[in-house]
Motif scaffolding. Structure first.
Motif, PDB file in Angstrom:
ATOM      1  N   LEU A 182       0.758  -1.342  -0.215  1.00 43.77           N
ATOM      2  CA  LEU A 182      -0.109   0.070   0.085  1.00 43.77           C
ATOM      3  C   LEU A 182       0.907   1.408   0.058  1.00 43.77           C
ATOM      4  N   SER A 247       0.517   0.058  -4.673  1.00 41.14           N
ATOM      5  CA  SER A 247      -0.545  -0.678  -5.166  1.00 41.14           C
ATOM      6  C   SER A 247      -1.698   0.191  -5.853  1.00 41.14           C
ATOM      7  N   LEU A 248      -1.746   1.407  -5.729  1.00 42.64           N
ATOM      8  CA  LEU A 248      -2.548   2.589  -6.185  1.00 42.64           C
ATOM      9  C   LEU A 248      -1.996   2.715  -7.613  1.00 42.64           C
ATOM     10  N   SER A 251      -2.814  -0.103  -9.847  1.00 44.12           N
ATOM     11  CA  SER A 251      -4.226   0.009 -10.216  1.00 44.12           C
ATOM     12  C   SER A 251      -4.904   0.996 -11.026  1.00 44.12           C
ATOM     13  N   GLN A 277      -8.265   0.655  -3.614  1.00 49.20           N
ATOM     14  CA  GLN A 277      -7.099   1.069  -3.132  1.00 49.20           C
ATOM     15  C   GLN A 277      -6.865   2.570  -2.707  1.00 49.20           C
TER      16      GLN A 277
END
Length: 307
Positions: A182, A247-248, A251, A277
């Motif tokens: 994250l 992670s963002l 995505s 996310q």
């Protein structure tokens, strides 16, 4: 018949020198830092965080930096001043970075006709699309920009023996984002010159502005404004790359690609992952602030704190 055939074809080809930045250690990076006193640089990017970071990195080397918010503004500024170097984001409103540079290169009398130019992109496309986007550039970098890569490229382009026939290529190979954390403190710091104060400022700004960007995005999606929605996600992707929110970042990249291709079957899936996310990141914003304010926290404790 009986003699065979001979076929001829041409390929769009630009010779490149590929360099691995993975082997550059901190000592080597220090040696690569160029002195840019008296160097005038134009930075064009519609993402404020990207402009702030590039300006900070370059001004720390004593360069004089001017910034443009979009492609049209960059084109107008390039008409008025001779720059030593130009850095253009490829995807900007009004004019893309490659369109701006194409206009400059097309006019032999243009004041910046021969000025070295670097393409800055969130991800590299392939084939003909890639060739078209970077055709007139002297090199390109992938966000998040590593300072060692940037400095090495600048040193090359501003050197007396720079060879225009051999554009310089800095590779930045991304890993699969399925297991991306994250938040990665070390990635954020590396993107911002290991300056924890600057990193904290930029990350806080990104997280603060994220809900507003998401609200804009939701309205665009409700009205099926796919292109505008893709532009909004593109901005979030660029900021996420610099801020260590891996992670963002991944995505957002997937979501943007589906929006640009209007892949309706995949948009819903990509959208759900993207918003999840965002929600997870915002839920951990206080922890992230604490992590950035504590220089003793390690990668291991970061992972434990955010799981």
């Amino acid at each position: 018949l009986g003699k065979g055939s001979t076929f001829y074809f041409t390929l769009p080809y630009v010779p490149v020198k590929e360099s691995s930045v993975g082997s550059i250690n901190s000592g080597t990076q220090q040696n690569l830092s160029p002195e840019l006193q008296g160097t005038h640089i134009l930075v064009a990017d519609d993402n404020e965080i990207n402009r702030l970071l590039l300006t900070y990195i370059l001004e720390r080397q004593n360069a004089h930096v001017e910034t443009a918010n979009d492609g049209q503004q960059a084109a107008e500024m390039a008409k008025k001043r001779k720059y030593d170097l130009m850095l253009f984001d490829l995807r900007m409103p009004f004019k893309s970075g490659d369109q701006v540079l194409e206009g400059i290169r097309a006019i032999r009398q243009h004041i910046n006709h021969n000025t070295p130019a670097i393409a800055v992109t969130a991800h590299v496309t392939s084939g003909i699309e890639r060739a078209n986007h970077i055709n007139n550039f002297d090199g390109y970098l992938i966000k998040p920009i590593e300072q060692a890569s940037l400095f090495k490229l600048i040193t090359h382009l501003l050197s007396d023996n720079h060879d225009q026939s051999e554009p310089f290529f800095m590779a930045n190979k991304e890993k699969n984002g399925i297991d991306a954390p994250l938040f990665d403190k070390q990635t954020a710091l590396a993107s911002m010159g290991n300056d924890s104060a600057v990193a904290s400022l930029i990350i806080n700004k990104f997280i603060k502005e994220l809900p507003l960007q998401v609200n804009t995005l939701k309205k665009q999606l409700d009205h099926k404004e796919w292109s505008q929605a893709a532009d909004t996600v593109h901005k979030i992707h660029g900021s996420a790359a610099y801020c260590g929110t891996k992670s963002l970042k991944f995505s957002a990249k997937e979501f943007e690609n589906n929006l640009r291709n209007i892949s309706l079957n995949n948009i819903d899936i990509a959208q759900q992952l993207f918003f999840k996310q965002v929600k997870d990141l915002l839920a951990q914003q206080q922890n992230i602030k604490k992590l950035m304010s504590n220089p003793l926290i390690t990668d291991q404790t970061i992972d434990q704190s955010l799981t």
